[in-house]
Design a protein around this motif. Structure first.
Motif, PDB file in Angstrom:
ATOM      1  N   LEU A 168      -5.499 -85.710  19.143  1.00 42.59           N
ATOM      2  CA  LEU A 168      -5.814 -84.651  20.088  1.00 42.59           C
ATOM      3  C   LEU A 168      -7.059 -85.012  20.875  1.00 42.59           C
ATOM      4  N   PHE A 169      -7.895 -85.867  20.266  1.00 40.21           N
ATOM      5  CA  PHE A 169      -9.204 -86.153  20.847  1.00 40.21           C
ATOM      6  C   PHE A 169      -9.181 -87.430  21.679  1.00 40.21           C
ATOM      7  N   SER A 170      -7.994 -87.815  22.158  1.00 37.79           N
ATOM      8  CA  SER A 170      -7.864 -89.007  22.989  1.00 37.79           C
ATOM      9  C   SER A 170      -7.105 -88.630  24.259  1.00 37.79           C
ATOM     10  N   PHE A 171      -6.729 -89.657  25.022  1.00 44.16           N
ATOM     11  CA  PHE A 171      -6.146 -89.474  26.345  1.00 44.16           C
ATOM     12  C   PHE A 171      -5.001 -88.456  26.371  1.00 44.16           C
ATOM     13  N   TRP A 172      -3.937 -88.722  25.580  1.00 43.44           N
ATOM     14  CA  TRP A 172      -2.754 -87.865  25.682  1.00 43.44           C
ATOM     15  C   TRP A 172      -3.000 -86.488  25.075  1.00 43.44           C
ATOM     16  N   GLY A 173      -3.896 -86.440  24.080  1.00 45.01           N
ATOM     17  CA  GLY A 173      -4.256 -85.136  23.540  1.00 45.01           C
ATOM     18  C   GLY A 173      -4.920 -84.275  24.593  1.00 45.01           C
ATOM     19  N   LEU A 174      -5.841 -84.893  25.367  1.00 47.13           N
ATOM     20  CA  LEU A 174      -6.492 -84.144  26.436  1.00 47.13           C
ATOM     21  C   LEU A 174      -5.483 -83.726  27.501  1.00 47.13           C
ATOM     22  N   ALA A 175      -4.583 -84.668  27.875  1.00 46.96           N
ATOM     23  CA  ALA A 175      -3.590 -84.349  28.903  1.00 46.96           C
ATOM     24  C   ALA A 175      -2.723 -83.166  28.460  1.00 46.96           C
ATOM     25  N   LEU A 176      -2.361 -83.164  27.183  1.00 46.71           N
ATOM     26  CA  LEU A 176      -1.540 -82.081  26.650  1.00 46.71           C
ATOM     27  C   LEU A 176      -2.298 -80.761  26.648  1.00 46.71           C
ATOM     28  N   THR A 177      -3.611 -80.821  26.372  1.00 48.35           N
ATOM     29  CA  THR A 177      -4.421 -79.608  26.376  1.00 48.35           C
ATOM     30  C   THR A 177      -4.596 -79.074  27.801  1.00 48.35           C
ATOM     31  N   TYR A 178      -4.858 -79.986  28.741  1.00 49.72           N
ATOM     32  CA  TYR A 178      -5.008 -79.569  30.148  1.00 49.72           C
ATOM     33  C   TYR A 178      -3.764 -78.830  30.636  1.00 49.72           C
ATOM     34  N   LEU A 179      -2.596 -79.262  30.107  1.00 45.19           N
ATOM     35  CA  LEU A 179      -1.336 -78.668  30.553  1.00 45.19           C
ATOM     36  C   LEU A 179      -1.359 -77.148  30.410  1.00 45.19           C
ATOM     37  N   TYR A 180      -2.173 -76.669  29.463  1.00 44.46           N
ATOM     38  CA  TYR A 180      -2.207 -75.222  29.203  1.00 44.46           C
ATOM     39  C   TYR A 180      -2.735 -74.441  30.396  1.00 44.46           C
ATOM     40  N   PHE A 181      -3.634 -75.048  31.188  1.00 42.37           N
ATOM     41  CA  PHE A 181      -4.033 -74.323  32.409  1.00 42.37           C
ATOM     42  C   PHE A 181      -3.416 -74.922  33.664  1.00 42.37           C
ATOM     43  N   GLN A 182      -2.902 -76.177  33.571  1.00 42.80           N
ATOM     44  CA  GLN A 182      -2.284 -76.797  34.745  1.00 42.80           C
ATOM     45  C   GLN A 182      -0.901 -76.201  35.049  1.00 42.80           C
ATOM     46  N   MET A 183      -0.079 -76.045  34.003  1.00 44.62           N
ATOM     47  CA  MET A 183       1.278 -75.542  34.227  1.00 44.62           C
ATOM     48  C   MET A 183       1.271 -74.131  34.842  1.00 44.62           C
ATOM     49  N   PRO A 184       0.457 -73.187  34.304  1.00 46.30           N
ATOM     50  CA  PRO A 184       0.431 -71.857  34.932  1.00 46.30           C
ATOM     51  C   PRO A 184      -0.085 -71.887  36.366  1.00 46.30           C
ATOM     52  N   LEU A 185      -1.084 -72.754  36.630  1.00 49.39           N
ATOM     53  CA  LEU A 185      -1.606 -72.842  37.995  1.00 49.39           C
ATOM     54  C   LEU A 185      -0.504 -73.311  38.932  1.00 49.39           C
ATOM     55  N   MET A 186       0.250 -74.340  38.503  1.00 45.08           N
ATOM     56  CA  MET A 186       1.365 -74.847  39.304  1.00 45.08           C
ATOM     57  C   MET A 186       2.371 -73.733  39.561  1.00 45.08           C
ATOM     58  N   LEU A 187       2.712 -73.011  38.497  1.00 41.27           N
ATOM     59  CA  LEU A 187       3.688 -71.937  38.648  1.00 41.27           C
ATOM     60  C   LEU A 187       3.229 -70.933  39.700  1.00 41.27           C
ATOM     61  N   LEU A 188       1.938 -70.550  39.625  1.00 48.73           N
ATOM     62  CA  LEU A 188       1.442 -69.520  40.533  1.00 48.73           C
ATOM     63  C   LEU A 188       1.426 -70.007  41.982  1.00 48.73           C
ATOM     64  N   VAL A 189       1.017 -71.281  42.209  1.00 40.83           N
ATOM     65  CA  VAL A 189       0.897 -71.706  43.602  1.00 40.83           C
ATOM     66  C   VAL A 189       2.218 -72.156  44.204  1.00 40.83           C
ATOM     67  N   VAL A 190       3.193 -72.537  43.368  1.00 39.54           N
ATOM     68  CA  VAL A 190       4.438 -73.049  43.943  1.00 39.54           C
ATOM     69  C   VAL A 190       5.493 -71.935  44.093  1.00 39.54           C
ATOM     70  N   THR A 191       5.285 -70.800  43.414  1.00 35.48           N
ATOM     71  CA  THR A 191       6.274 -69.718  43.489  1.00 35.48           C
ATOM     72  C   THR A 191       6.569 -69.267  44.928  1.00 35.48           C
ATOM     73  N   PRO A 192       5.546 -69.083  45.786  1.00 36.76           N
ATOM     74  CA  PRO A 192       5.859 -68.673  47.163  1.00 36.76           C
ATOM     75  C   PRO A 192       6.773 -69.669  47.866  1.00 36.76           C
ATOM     76  N   ALA A 193       6.590 -70.979  47.588  1.00 33.17           N
ATOM     77  CA  ALA A 193       7.424 -71.984  48.239  1.00 33.17           C
ATOM     78  C   ALA A 193       8.874 -71.861  47.779  1.00 33.17           C
ATOM     79  N   LEU A 194       9.060 -71.613  46.462  1.00 33.61           N
ATOM     80  CA  LEU A 194      10.430 -71.466  45.951  1.00 33.61           C
ATOM     81  C   LEU A 194      11.074 -70.203  46.517  1.00 33.61           C
ATOM     82  N   GLU A 195      10.256 -69.147  46.660  1.00 34.21           N
ATOM     83  CA  GLU A 195      10.797 -67.922  47.256  1.00 34.21           C
ATOM     84  C   GLU A 195      11.182 -68.151  48.706  1.00 34.21           C
TER      85      GLU A 195
END
Lengths: 306, 271
Positions: A168-195
């Motif tokens: 968890l304390f290396s590259f892919w662990g960090l990438a996986l942790t970042y996903l927790y705020f990256q995925m929701p941000l993506m969802l929020l900003v891309v939803t208008p485009a999908l609509e």
């Protein structure tokens, strides 16, 4: 209508009656004073500090102009930091873009009940703000050495997660942790485009005999491309500036650029204050490029969303 | 579009839900295991009864409230004034409000420390209270994009020109117009900006740590290095707090007079 009426009033009023007080100073010479507190604040606490760092990046320790600090950014340890930061941000932005786009597609166009969509959207609003130290703690409890998932994998499947080289304390662990705020941000900003993908378009394509693949290949993908690319850059910048999560997970052992700068501020680990300024300016440059491109792509994408 | 998709989209949503909920469940379960062999709230009791927890949380809450007040006082009159009198200045003001998004916090505080350090004309970092002021100013900068956006959207939804005209024809002074008419009308926008500011500043680590302030963020990091179960309890408490703030924000946001970007012809036509 209201504005037209006001404009008319502004044109005719002086001839018949004294202008109302709110219009009297309409072209007043001192109006700009009203913006002064804001301009002074941003100048003092935002522009001046950055300006100080930028000028410092181009100076010798004794004050003369030089490009040496910028050249020194190519020194092995600093270049390695930038390269690590860029790779981590790219990886986390790429995973976040794909995962967020899939999730957004599933809830917007996937034919699920509407409560699923509102639940996911609301949760994303919370999760995209759930960054930093508490997020790191939650992931340590999940994927740390005695985390829930690590222990479950070991006890139920005999699978030693940390035996595979994952940490968890290396590259892919960090990438996986970042996903927790990256995925929701993506969802929020891309939803208008999908609509913005209007049902008419797919109906029109279908009535002209296009398959769904052809629709996505020739209509959906080209329309979505600027939005998706723009969101990717936003996620990239978001990951690039992340510091608190890294410190809480790795305790400043993982030398991405923000960590290196953090240590430099704490104790001048580069033994050259001006090189520290150059490091900071390099960060601003990367953030500025990705955010500017994001805004340009968003402006382009919004043409389809009217 | 919808042929055969629900299976695929259901799988995607379930995977997403698992990714989001498992860490929360793990943190919750972990936080209950402080006493060996039984589930207890011991970790929560331990966190909440710590005097450092209370003092750092109070410090950060006060700093956040100061940043909210300062931010609102700075942004609301400016947005009002620029919309009413200085439309040509608008791109500049808006650009400045977006700048913090490209200045990472660690860079911002670096500049602050150097610019307001020992041999500066405004040596804020030399005294504790000066450093506190600098911390609050840093928080105002960090939250500026969110506060500005919220207030600007709120201001777009009301007809400030007509409101100003009405207030002044009734004899209100400029200050009174802003305090008595404009502020109440963008109250919900300010509140949503305030909640975002609060959620950014309360657990903020980088500025507080580099300015050596006894704030909540550095306390959490220290706790994470020294203990095992308390951090999980803190994660749960913090998530609950974020959730509460966002819920309150939704509540206020939906109660605003209208969330359109363009001002309607007449105000408050939208429910």
């Amino acid at each position: 209508m209201t504005t037209i009426a006001t404009d008319a009033l502004e044109e005719t009023a002086p001839r018949t009656a004294p202008r109302p007080p709110f219009l009297r100073g309409a072209r007043g010479r001192w109006d700009w004073l009203g913006a002064l507190p804001y301009l002074a604040f941003t100048a003092l606490f935002m522009v001046a500090p950055v300006f100080y760092l930028v000028t410092g990046a181009f100076q010798h320790p004794d004050g003369g102009f030089t490009l040496q600090n910028i050249r020194d950014l190519a020194a092995p340890n600093i270049a390695a930091s930038y390269w690590l930061s860029i790779r981590l941000s790219l990886a986390s932005a790429l995973i976040g873009t794909v995962a967020g786009l899939l999730l957004a597609w599933a809830v917007v166009l996937g034919g699920l009940p509407s409560w699923v969509r509102s639940a996911v959207t609301t949760f994303s609003g919370v999760a995209s703000n759930f960054a930093g130290v508490p997020l790191a703690f939650a992931f340590i409890a999940t994927l740390g050495r005695i985390g829930l998932v690590t222990v479950l994998l070991r006890d139920l499947f005999g699978f030693n997660l940390y035996g595979t080289g994952f940490s968890l304390f290396s590259f892919w662990g960090l990438a996986l942790t970042y996903l927790y705020f990256q995925m929701p941000l993506m969802l929020l900003v891309v939803t208008p485009a999908l609509e913005g993908l209007k049902p008419d378009w797919s109906e029109a394509a279908a009535s002209l005999g296009a398959s769904r693949f052809q629709f996505w290949r020739h209509v959906g993908a080209p329309v979505l491309a600027p939005s998706v690319l723009g969101c990717f850059l936003l996620l990239f910048a978001n990951a690039f500036g992340t510091l608190a999560t890294v410190i809480a997970l790795t305790g400043s052992n993982f030398s991405v650029v923000p960590i290196l700068l953090f240590q430099q501020i704490r104790g001048n680990v580069l033994y050259n204050p001006n090189l520290g300024y150059a490091l900071a300016v390099g960060m601003i440059a990367i953030m500025a490029v990705s955010n500017t491109l994001y805004l340009m792509l968003r402006a382009r994408a919004e043409r389809w969303q009217r | 579009m919808r042929r055969g998709t629900p299976i695929l989209s259901t799988v995607i949503v379930l995977l997403g839900a698992a990714y989001f909920l498992v860490p929360l469940y793990a943190a919750f379960q972990f936080s209950l295991q402080m006493k060996r062999g039984e589930l207890s709230l011991e970790a929560y009791r331990s966190v909440l009864s710590s005097s450092v927890f209370l003092s750092t949380l109070t410090f950060s809450a006060v700093a956040s409230f100061a940043a909210i007040a300062m931010g609102a006082l700075l942004v609301v009159p400016t947005v009002y004034w620029v919309r009413l009198k200085l439309p040509r200045l608008r791109p500049v003001v808006e650009f400045l409000s977006l700048l913090p998004l490209i200045i990472p916090p660690v860079v911002l505080v670096f500049g602050h420390i150097r610019l307001f350090g020992s041999n500066s004309v405004l040596p804020l970092t030399m005294t504790a209270s000066g450093t506190n002021v600098l911390l609050v100013m840093g928080y105002v900068v960090l939250s500026l994009p969110y506060m500005f956006r919220a207030v600007d959207n709120g201001m777009a939804a009301i007809d400030i020109r007509t409101l100003t005209e009405a207030a002044e024809s009734l004899g209100a002074s400029r200050i009174r117009t802003i305090a008595g008419v404009i502020f109440p009308n963008v109250r919900s926008a300010i509140v949503s900006g305030a909640f975002l500011t609060f959620s950014i500043c309360l657990g903020e680590f980088v500025l507080a740590s580099l300015l050596n302030r006894p704030a909540f963020g550095p306390y959490m990091v220290q706790l994470g290095q020294d203990y095992a179960y308390e951090p999980a309890a803190l994660a749960i408490l913090s998530f609950a707090l974020t959730w509460t703030l966002m819920a309150l924000m939704q509540l206020f946001a939906t109660r605003s007079p209208g969330r359109r970007r363009r001002a309607p012809l007449k105000t408050s036509t939208t429910p």
